[in-house]
Design an enzyme around this catalytic site. Structure first.
Site, short mmCIF file in Angstrom:
data_model
loop_
_atom_site.label_atom_id
_atom_site.label_comp_id
_atom_site.label_asym_id
_atom_site.label_seq_id
_atom_site.Cartn_x
_atom_site.Cartn_y
_atom_site.Cartn_z
N SER A 1 0.95 -1.28 -0.15
CA SER A 1 -0.12 0.16 0.09
C SER A 1 0.75 1.18 0.02
O SER A 1 2.08 1.22 0.51
CB SER A 1 -0.72 -0.09 1.35
OG SER A 1 -1.33 -1.47 1.45
N1 SAH Z 1 0.09 -4.81 4.56
C1 SAH Z 1 0.55 -5.41 3.23
C2 SAH Z 1 -0.32 -5.10 2.06
C3 SAH Z 1 -0.63 -6.24 1.24
S1 SAH Z 1 -1.94 -6.18 -0.08
C4 SAH Z 1 2.03 -4.90 2.74
O1 SAH Z 1 2.57 -4.16 3.77
O2 SAH Z 1 2.51 -5.42 1.81
C5 SAH Z 1 -3.16 -7.09 0.90
C6 SAH Z 1 -2.87 -8.52 1.13
O3 SAH Z 1 -4.11 -9.00 1.74
C7 SAH Z 1 -2.51 -9.28 0.03
O4 SAH Z 1 -1.46 -10.15 -0.11
C8 SAH Z 1 -3.61 -10.27 0.03
O5 SAH Z 1 -3.33 -11.94 -0.24
C9 SAH Z 1 -4.22 -10.58 1.62
N2 SAH Z 1 -5.48 -10.85 1.83
C10 SAH Z 1 -6.68 -10.86 1.14
N3 SAH Z 1 -7.68 -11.69 1.36
C11 SAH Z 1 -7.16 -11.99 2.73
C12 SAH Z 1 -7.62 -12.79 3.59
N4 SAH Z 1 -9.00 -13.22 3.83
N5 SAH Z 1 -6.89 -13.33 4.80
C13 SAH Z 1 -5.60 -13.02 4.90
N6 SAH Z 1 -4.92 -12.06 3.86
C14 SAH Z 1 -5.75 -11.72 2.86
#
Ligand code: SAH
Length: 280
Positions: free
Chosen positions: A112
């Site tokens: 993000s």
């Molecule tokens: N905070 C992260 C942002 C990742 S993007 C960073 O710093 O990189 C959001 C993430 O949420 C993705 O990797 C996606 O696979 C995950 N995601 C989506 N649905 C999810 C769920 N039900 N449980 C766990 N992770 C999930």
């Protein structure tokens, strides 16, 4: 007779001529050894690999931008100053690591934007269970749950302000990648940082370590999963993107007031990757 046949033949040289042009093995220059040494030193200092960027200074510029954009919580700003974002992105994107932009982290997911992450963290620091003084303290996030570990960057930021962090990721490959990234930090964030990475479905929260003082989601769904509010401690705050009218995502804040009741507030429009159920 063709033209090339008419010229004296110079290339390729015969093997005998080439072999005699080689220096003796003990006289071989090894410039790569020197380069490796420089690279190792650079990595040790936490600078981007293969780039001449002075990353602490680039990071300080990012922090100055966050401050101008309205982030005033000193602890949040200090976390952004401390955690090297370039460690969490692919080598090809390293020179964009300190721009205020989301970047691909593989498997269709993104890290993000720093300004959005900072705003969400600042909101968490204002959870209702804390006095104004404790909000500026060293661990304002208390026990923190992150949904969507992704590359692990936000988990590292959260760890700078939490007593402990549980971070859940549904994609195994990213879960493992985040672990590798966090291992590379080698004490760059506080040595007592307590980050527990879980490969699981974040829609269920993480019961074994509940309740949490703060819950933050990096992926947006149609509605808030009940498990999240169930696992929110009295005085705690949850910040998550949730689909609003016409499918656009809205940043939603849920406070569990000290008397146990829930209070919902909405902040601005946001754009996060979708929250999905199940593992992969
Ligand atoms: N905070 C992260 C942002 C990742 S993007 C960073 O710093 O990189 C959001 C993430 O949420 C993705 O990797 C996606 O696979 C995950 N995601 C989506 N649905 C999810 C769920 N039900 N449980 C766990 N992770 C999930």
């Amino acid at each position: 007779m063709s033209r090339s046949d008419a010229r004296p033949r110079r290339f390729p040289l015969g093997l005998d001529k080439v072999a005699s042009a080689q220096p003796a093995a003990d006289k071989l220059l090894r410039p790569q050894a020197h380069m490796q040494l420089i690279e190792r030193e650079r990595r040790h200092q936490g600078a981007p690999q293969g780039l001449g960027l002075d990353s602490p200074r680039v990071r300080a510029r990012m922090v100055a931008r966050l401050r101008t954009d309205g982030i005033g919580h000193e602890g949040v700003l200090a976390a952004f100053e401390r955690v090297p974002r370039h460690v969490f992105v692919d080598t090809a994107l390293v020179n964009q690591a300190y721009e205020d932009t989301s970047l691909p982290i593989g498997l269709g997911q993104t890290i993000s934007k720093p300004s959005v992450v900072a705003a969400m963290m600042q909101l968490l620091c204002a959870r209702p269970g804390l006095s104004a003084e404790a909000r500026q303290g060293t661990r304002p996030l208390g026990a923190c749950l992150e949904i969507g570990t992704g590359c692990g960057y936000q988990a590292a930021l959260l760890a700078c302000l939490s007593a402990r962090v549980v971070s859940i990721e549904r994609l195994r490959e990213l879960h493992l990648k985040a672990r590798r990234h966090l291992d590379q930090l080698n004490g760059l964030i506080s040595p007592w940082a307590d980050i527990r990475l879980v490969h699981g479905d974040g829609m269920l929260g993480h019961g074994p370590q509940a309740p949490y003082d703060t819950i933050i989601a990096a992926a947006g769904g149609e509605a808030l999963p009940a498990a999240w509010t169930d696992q929110l401690a009295p005085g705690g705050r949850l910040v998550a993107p949730v689909a609003g009218a016409a499918g656009a995502q809205v940043l939603t804040i849920v406070d569990r007031l000290p008397d146990g009741t829930l209070k919902h507030t909405h902040s601005g429009a946001v754009l996060f990757v979708p929250l999905k159920s199940g593992l992969a």
